[in-house]
Design a protein around this motif. Structure first.
Motif, PDB file in Angstrom:
ATOM      1  N   VAL A   1       0.828  -1.210   0.000  1.00  0.00           N
ATOM      2  CA  VAL A   1       0.000   0.000   0.000  1.00  0.00           C
ATOM      3  C   VAL A   1       0.861   1.258   0.000  1.00  0.00           C
ATOM      4  CG1 VAL A   1      -1.728   1.311   1.292  1.00  0.00           C
ATOM      5  CG2 VAL A   1      -1.911  -1.173   1.132  1.00  0.00           C
ATOM      6  N   GLN A   2       0.526   2.172  -0.882  1.00  0.00           N
ATOM      7  CA  GLN A   2       1.163   3.470  -1.066  1.00  0.00           C
ATOM      8  C   GLN A   2       2.572   3.373  -1.663  1.00  0.00           C
ATOM      9  OE1 GLN A   2       0.311   5.483   2.835  1.00  0.00           O
ATOM     10  NE2 GLN A   2      -0.895   6.849   1.535  1.00  0.00           N
ATOM     11  N   GLN A   3       2.915   2.194  -2.182  1.00  0.00           N
ATOM     12  CA  GLN A   3       4.163   2.073  -2.931  1.00  0.00           C
ATOM     13  C   GLN A   3       4.011   2.806  -4.269  1.00  0.00           C
ATOM     14  OE1 GLN A   3       5.144  -1.935  -4.063  1.00  0.00           O
ATOM     15  NE2 GLN A   3       7.322  -1.502  -4.226  1.00  0.00           N
ATOM     16  N   ILE A   4       5.081   3.436  -4.723  1.00  0.00           N
ATOM     17  CA  ILE A   4       5.061   4.107  -6.020  1.00  0.00           C
ATOM     18  C   ILE A   4       5.397   3.079  -7.106  1.00  0.00           C
ATOM     19  CG2 ILE A   4       6.051   5.912  -7.470  1.00  0.00           C
ATOM     20  CD1 ILE A   4       4.325   6.942  -5.182  1.00  0.00           C
ATOM     21  N   ILE A   5       4.480   2.923  -8.037  1.00  0.00           N
ATOM     22  CA  ILE A   5       4.611   1.951  -9.119  1.00  0.00           C
ATOM     23  C   ILE A   5       4.712   2.686 -10.456  1.00  0.00           C
ATOM     24  CG2 ILE A   5       3.519   0.002 -10.317  1.00  0.00           C
ATOM     25  CD1 ILE A   5       4.322  -0.673  -7.476  1.00  0.00           C
ATOM     26  N   LYS A   6       5.646   2.262 -11.268  1.00  0.00           N
ATOM     27  CA  LYS A   6       5.768   2.771 -12.637  1.00  0.00           C
ATOM     28  C   LYS A   6       4.988   1.824 -13.544  1.00  0.00           C
ATOM     29  CE  LYS A   6       9.267   3.770 -16.197  1.00  0.00           C
ATOM     30  NZ  LYS A   6      10.728   3.692 -16.509  1.00  0.00           N
ATOM     31  N   LEU A   7       3.969   2.343 -14.188  1.00  0.00           N
ATOM     32  CA  LEU A   7       2.983   1.509 -14.862  1.00  0.00           C
ATOM     33  C   LEU A   7       2.810   1.958 -16.312  1.00  0.00           C
ATOM     34  CD1 LEU A   7       0.650  -0.616 -14.537  1.00  0.00           C
ATOM     35  CD2 LEU A   7      -0.796   1.292 -13.808  1.00  0.00           C
ATOM     36  N   LYS A   8       2.925   1.041 -17.235  1.00  0.00           N
ATOM     37  CA  LYS A   8       2.728   1.369 -18.647  1.00  0.00           C
ATOM     38  C   LYS A   8       1.246   1.613 -18.910  1.00  0.00           C
ATOM     39  CE  LYS A   8       3.953  -0.134 -23.312  1.00  0.00           C
ATOM     40  NZ  LYS A   8       4.583  -1.201 -24.128  1.00  0.00           N
ATOM     41  N   VAL A   9       0.940   2.806 -19.459  1.00  0.00           N
ATOM     42  CA  VAL A   9      -0.447   3.199 -19.720  1.00  0.00           C
ATOM     43  C   VAL A   9      -0.526   3.811 -21.116  1.00  0.00           C
ATOM     44  CG1 VAL A   9      -2.390   4.617 -18.945  1.00  0.00           C
ATOM     45  CG2 VAL A   9      -0.807   3.670 -17.260  1.00  0.00           C
ATOM     46  N   PRO A  10      -1.483   3.405 -21.923  1.00  0.00           N
ATOM     47  CA  PRO A  10      -1.559   3.899 -23.304  1.00  0.00           C
ATOM     48  C   PRO A  10      -2.174   5.293 -23.444  1.00  0.00           C
ATOM     49  CG  PRO A  10      -3.309   2.314 -22.916  1.00  0.00           C
ATOM     50  CD  PRO A  10      -2.461   2.319 -21.683  1.00  0.00           C
ATOM     51  N   TYR A  11      -2.572   5.905 -22.322  1.00  0.00           N
ATOM     52  CA  TYR A  11      -3.175   7.234 -22.363  1.00  0.00           C
ATOM     53  C   TYR A  11      -2.343   8.203 -21.531  1.00  0.00           C
ATOM     54  CZ  TYR A  11      -7.066   4.206 -23.673  1.00  0.00           C
ATOM     55  OH  TYR A  11      -7.848   3.242 -24.267  1.00  0.00           O
ATOM     56  N   THR A  12      -2.305   9.457 -21.952  1.00  0.00           N
ATOM     57  CA  THR A  12      -1.564  10.472 -21.210  1.00  0.00           C
ATOM     58  C   THR A  12      -2.380  10.900 -19.997  1.00  0.00           C
ATOM     59  OG1 THR A  12      -0.533  11.274 -23.246  1.00  0.00           O
ATOM     60  CG2 THR A  12      -0.480  12.743 -21.340  1.00  0.00           C
ATOM     61  N   LEU A  13      -1.905  10.535 -18.818  1.00  0.00           N
ATOM     62  CA  LEU A  13      -2.618  10.825 -17.575  1.00  0.00           C
ATOM     63  C   LEU A  13      -2.047  12.066 -16.903  1.00  0.00           C
ATOM     64  CD1 LEU A  13      -3.029   7.221 -16.106  1.00  0.00           C
ATOM     65  CD2 LEU A  13      -4.535   8.474 -17.664  1.00  0.00           C
ATOM     66  N   SER A  14      -2.814  12.593 -15.970  1.00  0.00           N
ATOM     67  CA  SER A  14      -2.406  13.783 -15.222  1.00  0.00           C
ATOM     68  C   SER A  14      -2.362  13.464 -13.734  1.00  0.00           C
ATOM     69  CB  SER A  14      -3.408  14.924 -15.453  1.00  0.00           C
ATOM     70  OG  SER A  14      -3.461  15.281 -16.817  1.00  0.00           O
ATOM     71  N   PRO A  15      -1.507  14.184 -12.977  1.00  0.00           N
ATOM     72  CA  PRO A  15      -1.509  13.999 -11.526  1.00  0.00           C
ATOM     73  C   PRO A  15      -2.914  14.172 -10.959  1.00  0.00           C
ATOM     74  CG  PRO A  15       0.368  15.345 -12.194  1.00  0.00           C
ATOM     75  CD  PRO A  15      -0.491  15.166 -13.422  1.00  0.00           C
ATOM     76  N   ASN A  16      -3.284  13.313 -10.028  1.00  0.00           N
ATOM     77  CA  ASN A  16      -4.587  13.262  -9.354  1.00  0.00           C
ATOM     78  C   ASN A  16      -5.633  12.460 -10.114  1.00  0.00           C
ATOM     79  OD1 ASN A  16      -3.861  14.776  -7.029  1.00  0.00           O
ATOM     80  ND2 ASN A  16      -4.012  16.644  -8.248  1.00  0.00           N
ATOM     81  N   ASP A  17      -5.358  12.017 -11.362  1.00  0.00           N
ATOM     82  CA  ASP A  17      -6.221  11.025 -11.969  1.00  0.00           C
ATOM     83  C   ASP A  17      -6.202   9.776 -11.102  1.00  0.00           C
ATOM     84  OD1 ASP A  17      -6.956  12.576 -14.120  1.00  0.00           O
ATOM     85  OD2 ASP A  17      -5.579  11.643 -15.534  1.00  0.00           O
ATOM     86  N   ILE A  18      -7.258   8.978 -11.196  1.00  0.00           N
ATOM     87  CA  ILE A  18      -7.382   7.787 -10.351  1.00  0.00           C
ATOM     88  C   ILE A  18      -7.583   6.566 -11.223  1.00  0.00           C
ATOM     89  CG2 ILE A  18      -9.072   6.631  -8.822  1.00  0.00           C
ATOM     90  CD1 ILE A  18      -9.208   9.237  -7.225  1.00  0.00           C
ATOM     91  N   LEU A  19      -7.003   5.455 -10.804  1.00  0.00           N
ATOM     92  CA  LEU A  19      -7.210   4.177 -11.468  1.00  0.00           C
ATOM     93  C   LEU A  19      -8.074   3.302 -10.563  1.00  0.00           C
ATOM     94  CD1 LEU A  19      -3.592   3.440 -12.793  1.00  0.00           C
ATOM     95  CD2 LEU A  19      -5.477   4.615 -13.957  1.00  0.00           C
ATOM     96  N   ARG A  20      -9.055   2.649 -11.143  1.00  0.00           N
ATOM     97  CA  ARG A  20      -9.941   1.780 -10.379  1.00  0.00           C
ATOM     98  C   ARG A  20     -10.150   0.475 -11.125  1.00  0.00           C
ATOM     99  NH1 ARG A  20     -15.190   5.677 -11.444  1.00  0.00           N
ATOM    100  NH2 ARG A  20     -15.639   4.988 -13.567  1.00  0.00           N
ATOM    101  N   ARG A  21     -10.710  -0.491 -10.437  1.00  0.00           N
ATOM    102  CA  ARG A  21     -10.962  -1.809 -11.037  1.00  0.00           C
ATOM    103  C   ARG A  21     -12.393  -2.221 -10.710  1.00  0.00           C
ATOM    104  NH1 ARG A  21      -6.838  -5.660  -8.893  1.00  0.00           N
ATOM    105  NH2 ARG A  21      -8.068  -5.434  -6.997  1.00  0.00           N
TER     106      ARG A  21
END
Length: 401
Positions: free
Chosen positions: A379-399
């Motif tokens: 939890v709260q680890q910083i992960i470098k994640l390949k994403v095909p869209y240009t994201l901005s700080p404060n965007d959220i990822l959910r499942r």
């Protein structure tokens, strides 16, 4: 008057999230005199900083001073009110007549909003509070559209009306509850509510032996509890009745809740502003609200005859889980702060105020530092994640669950 989307901010992250996802204003508290004592809240220097941050984004900041005060609560309050005026907060939210009276004496130029806790449920009480110095009346939640319109017509035009449009509702009239005091010695009217109405209870009819358990399940009812308010499909009706500030409940809720709800209502309110005579909310936005934790939705007291629908099955649920918040994006990779476990192969969805909203992608490659990993479970680890869209700080990822 300009329509306003007003969001809760129980701490710094929630305030920043609310502003990013489109709130026009936020309400939050210092460490004393607010009705959410168990929220993290803000130290004095933080209050000043975040009022300035809100203003730098063209947004407003309202500070809650809305406890039902006892004599000892007035110690130091005059200086605190002067401090709020000094940091240029846009208004204070007040429920107590004594605090309002003090504010008019020591900070006469600071706008006062009357809290829903004051229970302004008729046009005469609303006028009383307006005459006493309230610039805005935050209406009791137990009002119908017709009653709101009557209040609007009775008040001077310069007095604003604010109404809750989304979130948890207290089973007691406008939040005036004694359950928390009685069962936990925590005064709900002074910021310490433990939400005792959401506990499990048993009852016994006096002439019978044995107890009946009041269960919260898919067939039973939880009579001390309420469904959650959801008025996203009725913003036009509220606006036409005279409401100009649409308030979201939830200073104790998660940043994921704040992001989801503010984002949906921002998009819906923009649609209304664009076409006020043809408002029809996109069904996907109503569905969007189910992604964060909620109980079954109700329109509350807005439409006469539906009041009894507030109290029924109210088991909390959500259709998505908060996976990560975006901190940065470079060269096809998002740097995210993980909030829940995920792994390679998962399909994640983007929550964003941008056009990336609701876009999905499959996790194919990610790194913890320089190490390539297949599972993110810290939890709260910083992960470098390949994403095909240009994201901005404060965007959220959910499942999706």
């Amino acid at each position: 008057m300009k329509l306003e989307l007003l969001a809760p901010a129980g701490d710094k992250e929630k305030l920043e999230t609310a502003l990013y996802f489109g709130a026009d204003a936020c309400y939050f508290a210092g460490k004393r005199w607010g009705l959410r004592a168990f929220a993290e809240n803000f130290e004095d220097d933080e209050l000043e900083k975040y009022v300035q941050i809100a203003h730098s984004k063209g947004k407003k900041a309202y500070i809650t001073v809305n406890i039902q005060a006892h004599n000892q609560d007035f110690e130091g309050l005059a200086d605190y009110l002067k401090f709020i005026e000094q940091i240029k907060a846009d208004a204070i939210i007040v429920s107590d007549a004594g605090i309002l009276s003090l504010a008019k004496q020591v900070v006469p130029n600071l706008d006062i909003h009357l809290s829903t806790q004051a229970c302004a449920s008729n046009k005469y009480s609303a006028k009383f509070w307006a005459d006493a110095g309230a610039k805005r009346i935050i209406l009791a939640r137990e009002l119908s559209l017709e009653e709101i319109k009557e209040i609007r017509d009775y008040l001077p035009k310069e007095i604003e009306l604010e109404a809750f449009v989304h979130g948890a509702m207290c089973i007691s009239y406008s939040g005036r509850c004694l359950l928390s005091n009685y069962l936990a010695n925590r005064d709900s009217n002074r910021g310490e509510c433990v939400q005792a109405c959401r506990w499990q209870y048993k009852i016994r009819e006096v002439s019978r032996s044995g107890e009946l358990e009041i269960q919260e399940d898919d067939k039973g009812t939880y009579i001390l509890n309420s469904k959650d308010l959801c008025l996203i499909e009725h913003l036009d009706k509220l606006a036409k009745a005279g409401v100009t500030s649409f308030k979201i409940e939830g200073r104790m809720k998660s940043p994921f809740y704040v992001a989801t709800v503010v984002n949906a209502y921002r998009r819906a309110l923009d649609e209304y502003i664009k076409s006020p005579n043809n408002y029809k909310v996109d069904k996907s936005l109503a569905t969007e609200l189910k992604n964060c934790s909620h109980r079954e939705f109700t329109t509350g007291f807005l439409f006469k005859g539906e009041e009894k629908e507030n109290i029924k099955e109210s088991l909390p649920t959500s259709e998505s889980e908060f996976i990560a918040v975006v901190k940065d994006y470079k060269d096809g990779f998002a740097f995210v702060e993980q909030r829940n476990r995920f792994q390679v192969g998962d399909t994640l969805e983007i929550l964003s105020p941008s056009e990336n909203f609701q876009k999905t992608f499959k996790v194919e490659e990610m790194f913890a530092g320089e190490e390539k990993i297949s599972v993110a479970d810290k939890v709260q680890q910083i992960i470098k994640l390949k994403v095909p869209y240009t994201l901005s700080p404060n965007d959220i990822l959910r499942r999706k669950k």
